[in-house]
Design a protein around this motif. Structure first.
Motif, short mmCIF file in Angstrom:
data_model
loop_
_atom_site.label_atom_id
_atom_site.label_comp_id
_atom_site.label_asym_id
_atom_site.label_seq_id
_atom_site.Cartn_x
_atom_site.Cartn_y
_atom_site.Cartn_z
N VAL A 26 17.54 -20.94 0.36
CA VAL A 26 16.30 -21.29 1.09
C VAL A 26 16.27 -20.10 2.09
CG1 VAL A 26 15.71 -22.84 3.04
CG2 VAL A 26 16.45 -23.69 1.04
N LEU A 27 17.31 -19.50 2.76
CA LEU A 27 17.26 -18.63 3.54
C LEU A 27 16.55 -17.16 2.74
CD1 LEU A 27 18.04 -17.54 6.17
CD2 LEU A 27 20.20 -16.78 5.60
N VAL A 28 17.15 -17.04 1.56
CA VAL A 28 16.64 -15.81 0.86
C VAL A 28 15.01 -16.02 0.49
CG1 VAL A 28 16.74 -14.65 -1.32
CG2 VAL A 28 18.74 -15.25 -0.33
N MET A 29 14.56 -17.05 0.15
CA MET A 29 13.30 -17.39 -0.18
C MET A 29 12.34 -17.25 1.17
SD MET A 29 13.64 -20.54 -2.47
CE MET A 29 11.90 -21.05 -2.57
N THR A 30 12.92 -17.77 2.48
CA THR A 30 12.24 -17.60 3.57
C THR A 30 12.22 -16.05 4.01
OG1 THR A 30 13.10 -19.82 4.39
CG2 THR A 30 12.26 -18.15 6.17
N LEU A 31 13.26 -15.26 3.84
CA LEU A 31 13.13 -13.86 4.26
C LEU A 31 12.39 -13.17 3.08
CD1 LEU A 31 17.02 -13.21 5.24
CD2 LEU A 31 15.11 -13.46 6.49
N TRP A 32 12.24 -13.53 1.86
CA TRP A 32 11.37 -12.86 0.93
C TRP A 32 9.94 -13.01 1.09
CZ3 TRP A 32 12.60 -9.77 -2.98
CH2 TRP A 32 11.72 -9.42 -3.92
N SER A 33 9.51 -14.24 1.71
CA SER A 33 8.13 -14.87 2.24
C SER A 33 7.88 -13.71 3.33
CB SER A 33 8.20 -16.07 2.53
OG SER A 33 6.71 -16.40 2.99
N LEU A 35 8.98 -10.87 4.23
CA LEU A 35 8.90 -9.18 3.80
C LEU A 35 7.60 -9.20 3.11
CD1 LEU A 35 10.49 -6.66 3.53
CD2 LEU A 35 11.48 -7.59 1.31
N ASN A 36 7.38 -10.10 2.37
CA ASN A 36 6.20 -10.02 1.21
C ASN A 36 4.83 -10.18 2.50
OD1 ASN A 36 6.90 -9.55 -1.08
ND2 ASN A 36 6.91 -11.93 -1.71
N ARG A 39 5.00 -6.62 4.06
CA ARG A 39 4.49 -5.60 3.18
C ARG A 39 2.88 -5.71 2.89
NH1 ARG A 39 7.81 -6.32 -1.69
NH2 ARG A 39 9.49 -5.05 -0.75
N LYS A 40 2.55 -6.85 3.06
CA LYS A 40 0.85 -6.97 2.81
C LYS A 40 0.22 -6.39 3.88
CE LYS A 40 0.58 -10.72 -0.19
NZ LYS A 40 0.18 -12.25 -0.52
N THR A 41 0.94 -6.44 5.22
CA THR A 41 0.22 -6.16 6.31
C THR A 41 0.42 -4.57 6.40
OG1 THR A 41 0.82 -7.99 7.64
CG2 THR A 41 0.29 -6.31 9.31
N TYR A 42 1.74 -4.09 6.28
CA TYR A 42 1.92 -2.62 6.16
C TYR A 42 0.80 -1.98 5.15
CZ TYR A 42 4.53 1.68 5.56
OH TYR A 42 4.79 3.05 5.20
N MET A 43 0.55 -2.41 4.00
CA MET A 43 -0.21 -1.77 3.16
C MET A 43 -1.62 -1.74 3.76
SD MET A 43 1.80 -0.38 0.86
CE MET A 43 0.71 0.21 -0.21
N ALA A 44 -1.94 -2.89 4.29
CA ALA A 44 -3.49 -2.95 4.56
C ALA A 44 -3.59 -2.12 5.66
CB ALA A 44 -3.55 -4.68 5.05
N MET A 45 -2.81 -2.01 6.60
CA MET A 45 -2.63 -0.88 7.60
C MET A 45 -2.94 0.41 7.28
SD MET A 45 -0.43 -0.59 11.18
CE MET A 45 0.96 0.32 10.17
#
Length: 164
Positions: A26-33, A35-36, A39-45
């Motif tokens: 659950v912790l890994v899934m939360t962190l993965w979400s 992070l994604n 990453r989307k915000t960074y790429m959009a910027m």
């Protein structure tokens, strides 16, 4: 009986490890979400999909900095020209009043030196007597004149030279 305890202990350990693994998943899934999303915000910027395009903003800042540097150079050149002009301005003025004739009257005669920083300019002298006033002008170059200077004219030049 020892086997039962070992079996129960094994089950408890297995359940505890399973519970810990589920928590980690659950912790890994939360962190993965998260992070994604980051990453989307960074790429959009970076790609300009948001209201801020970093590459365009950096190029614009670089252009503005270059324009400011050019304006600074131009302003410094103008300031240097003004300073040179100020050195040539006849802003050092020395006045000496005196009585040209000892027999009477008052200090109505005068010498006025109008000089720049390099002591170039003119000295004007007015000799006043009872009936008339005679005015003379003599050019001054580096505090000296090609004409003979009276002590009063030298005093006026001295006073003008020491004005700050």
């Amino acid at each position: 009986m020892g086997e039962i305890l070992d079996l129960i202990d094994m089950r408890v350990v297995l359940i505890a490890f399973s519970f810990i693994v589920i928590i980690f998943i659950v912790l890994v899934m939360t962190l993965w979400s998260k992070l994604n999303k980051l990453r989307k915000t960074y790429m959009a910027m970076l790609n300009g999909e948001s209201s801020l395009n970093v590459e365009d903003a950096l190029i614009e800042l670089q252009e503005k900095a270059e324009a400011l540097n050019q304006r600074t150079d131009s302003t410094q050149q103008q300031i240097a020209e003004v300073v040179q002009q100020l050195k040539k301005m006849k802003s050092h003025i020395g006045i000496h009043r005196y009585n040209a004739f000892a027999e009477g009257g008052s200090d109505l005669s005068f010498s006025v030196a109008i000089l720049d920083e390099e002591l170039d300019g003119v000295v004007l002298t007015g000799i006043h007597n009872r009936d008339e006033t005679y005015v003379y002008a003599k050019p001054i170059t580096q505090g000296q004149s090609s004409y003979t200077l009276s002590p009063e004219e030298k005093e006026a030049i001295h006073r003008g030279a020491h004005k700050k």
